[in-house]
Design a protein around this motif. Sequence first.
Motif, PDB file in Angstrom:
ATOM      1  N   ASN A   9       0.810  -1.214   0.000  1.00 27.17           N
ATOM      2  CA  ASN A   9       0.000   0.000   0.000  1.00 27.17           C
ATOM      3  C   ASN A   9       0.845   1.266   0.000  1.00 27.17           C
ATOM      4  O   ASN A   9       0.320   2.372   0.198  1.00 27.17           O
ATOM      5  CB  ASN A   9      -0.938   0.009   1.214  1.00 27.17           C
ATOM      6  N   SER A  10       2.137   1.103  -0.213  1.00 24.20           N
ATOM      7  CA  SER A  10       3.017   2.272  -0.285  1.00 24.20           C
ATOM      8  C   SER A  10       2.574   3.200  -1.412  1.00 24.20           C
ATOM      9  O   SER A  10       2.205   2.749  -2.495  1.00 24.20           O
ATOM     10  CB  SER A  10       4.461   1.832  -0.523  1.00 24.20           C
ATOM     11  N   LYS A  11       2.658   4.494  -1.149  1.00 18.54           N
ATOM     12  CA  LYS A  11       2.314   5.486  -2.171  1.00 18.54           C
ATOM     13  C   LYS A  11       3.528   5.871  -3.009  1.00 18.54           C
ATOM     14  O   LYS A  11       3.427   6.706  -3.906  1.00 18.54           O
ATOM     15  CB  LYS A  11       1.739   6.738  -1.498  1.00 18.54           C
ATOM     16  N   ASN A  12       4.674   5.282  -2.712  1.00 19.29           N
ATOM     17  CA  ASN A  12       5.893   5.650  -3.431  1.00 19.29           C
ATOM     18  C   ASN A  12       6.754   4.416  -3.675  1.00 19.29           C
ATOM     19  O   ASN A  12       7.911   4.348  -3.268  1.00 19.29           O
ATOM     20  CB  ASN A  12       6.679   6.693  -2.628  1.00 19.29           C
ATOM     21  N   ILE A  13       6.187   3.433  -4.369  1.00 16.91           N
ATOM     22  CA  ILE A  13       6.860   2.160  -4.596  1.00 16.91           C
ATOM     23  C   ILE A  13       8.171   2.314  -5.374  1.00 16.91           C
ATOM     24  O   ILE A  13       9.175   1.699  -5.009  1.00 16.91           O
ATOM     25  CB  ILE A  13       5.906   1.159  -5.284  1.00 16.91           C
ATOM     26  N   PRO A  14       8.246   3.127  -6.438  1.00 14.51           N
ATOM     27  CA  PRO A  14       9.522   3.235  -7.164  1.00 14.51           C
ATOM     28  C   PRO A  14      10.673   3.694  -6.280  1.00 14.51           C
ATOM     29  O   PRO A  14      11.761   3.108  -6.305  1.00 14.51           O
ATOM     30  CB  PRO A  14       9.203   4.255  -8.264  1.00 14.51           C
ATOM     31  N   ALA A  15      10.459   4.736  -5.488  1.00 18.19           N
ATOM     32  CA  ALA A  15      11.533   5.231  -4.617  1.00 18.19           C
ATOM     33  C   ALA A  15      11.806   4.255  -3.477  1.00 18.19           C
ATOM     34  O   ALA A  15      12.953   4.070  -3.056  1.00 18.19           O
ATOM     35  CB  ALA A  15      11.159   6.603  -4.057  1.00 18.19           C
ATOM     36  N   ALA A  16      10.754   3.622  -2.975  1.00 20.31           N
ATOM     37  CA  ALA A  16      10.930   2.675  -1.873  1.00 20.31           C
ATOM     38  C   ALA A  16      11.785   1.492  -2.301  1.00 20.31           C
ATOM     39  O   ALA A  16      12.687   1.057  -1.568  1.00 20.31           O
ATOM     40  CB  ALA A  16       9.564   2.196  -1.381  1.00 20.31           C
ATOM     41  N   PHE A  17      11.520   0.972  -3.500  1.00 22.68           N
ATOM     42  CA  PHE A  17      12.323  -0.167  -3.951  1.00 22.68           C
ATOM     43  C   PHE A  17      13.753   0.264  -4.264  1.00 22.68           C
ATOM     44  O   PHE A  17      14.695  -0.498  -4.032  1.00 22.68           O
ATOM     45  CB  PHE A  17      11.701  -0.836  -5.171  1.00 22.68           C
TER      46      PHE A  17
END
Length: 468
Positions: A363-371
Amino acid sequence: MRKTKAITVLLILCLAAFVVLSGCGGNKNEASSPEQASGNASENASETPSAQASPEASKLGGKVVFWSMWSNTEPQSKVITEAISEFKAANPGVDVEVKFNGRELFKLIKPALESGETVDVFEYDPAGALANLKDHVLKLDDLLEQPAIGSDGKSVKDSLLPALMNNVKSLSKTAGLEEGYYALPQQPYAVLFFYNKALFQKAGITSVPKSWEEFLAACEALKKAGVEPITFDDAYRDQFIGGYLSSAMGSDWVKALVTDKTGAMWKDPMVLQFAKDMQALHEKGYFSKTIGGNKYPAGQQDVALGKSAMYFNGTWLPNEVSATAGPDFQWGSFQFPIIPNGNDKGGQQGLSFGAQGILLNKNSKNIPAAFELMKYLVGKKAQEGMAVQALAIPATVDTPWPSSLAEAAVAFDKATVNMPWGFSINSGADFSSGSVIPVFMELVTGKINAEQYVAKMESEAKKFYGGK
């Protein structure tokens, strides 16, 4: 006037970002010594392999919240902080908030995720995460094809130890999820006998024991040299009983034993053999005199202080006692000895190993940066930092292990069967904790003999499982 100032500030920020990004393209050599690895992030920025970040990395923005299982006083937190600094240098548009929860994370993360609190990335044991948090974790398969950080063009998937990746993938089916990868493994571990090489040399032991007979001979030599051969404390005593029985019969047999509702399996000849061997270890004085009352970390401190020679524990042991043992302590390790009269399902083909994991909230709103942040945390330089600063096993391929774990690396490489934590001795849940381990302690402290042990365990199993 305000508009002019705003433009000026913007130009300054852009120039600063350009300078930081330019500094990342210099020497790509990894830190190879404690001095190099422990330098601060700004000093090491020119050595950061950020040139291998994904093409869109510099365009990433927003905020990423990362919850760590380490406290801010542990060496792992320093490595993580350095990795985050390098990530931010390569991705200046991303704001990273890290919370070092320590082991309290295991209590806090589920309520946080269920309440919708913003947590993008978190650390957790992969098996536990997929069992307890499977509604909150993102399948990473497509993301794993991105280039790894600092691994010579390898994908993230190919940069990490295959044994760990295979283990993580196998957990998905057990948890009832679609098969795939839901965690990036890090902080690998293996369970082996750790021993003091100096004490072995003092006792004239020239090679590690592979058979039970050789193990007994080593114990006798240590005793004659005035050293207590074996210790453990309440945190890891389950490993010893699980290690013996799984070496003889394999972890599936151990699981069947502790979940047998009839109690009949406790009359198996192997159980009596085990009990007689434990009785003999006690009667010959091979167990530490304080083993019955040892509370964690008493046993492992006895090893660090040279009072006891061996402890069947995890690869984190050298790091946990490094302050007591000192830099000159000579660590060695070996797998649980091969037990005679087994069923060929155990032996040294099996090893209990695994890893902690880094997971992404679906449910992260920032999957690209998180990964992208996750890639830095398991990147080559960060994993070298874990090996140097935390004396931990690196998760990346072709990364040297700490010298204190050199022999553990050999066992890790040759293992063909991954046995679960405790070698399945804990599969009986409350029966394991309430009966199996306490009665085992009665045996190793001489309160009951081998025959009494077998009878008592059969009775305990029938009593516990009666009517279930």
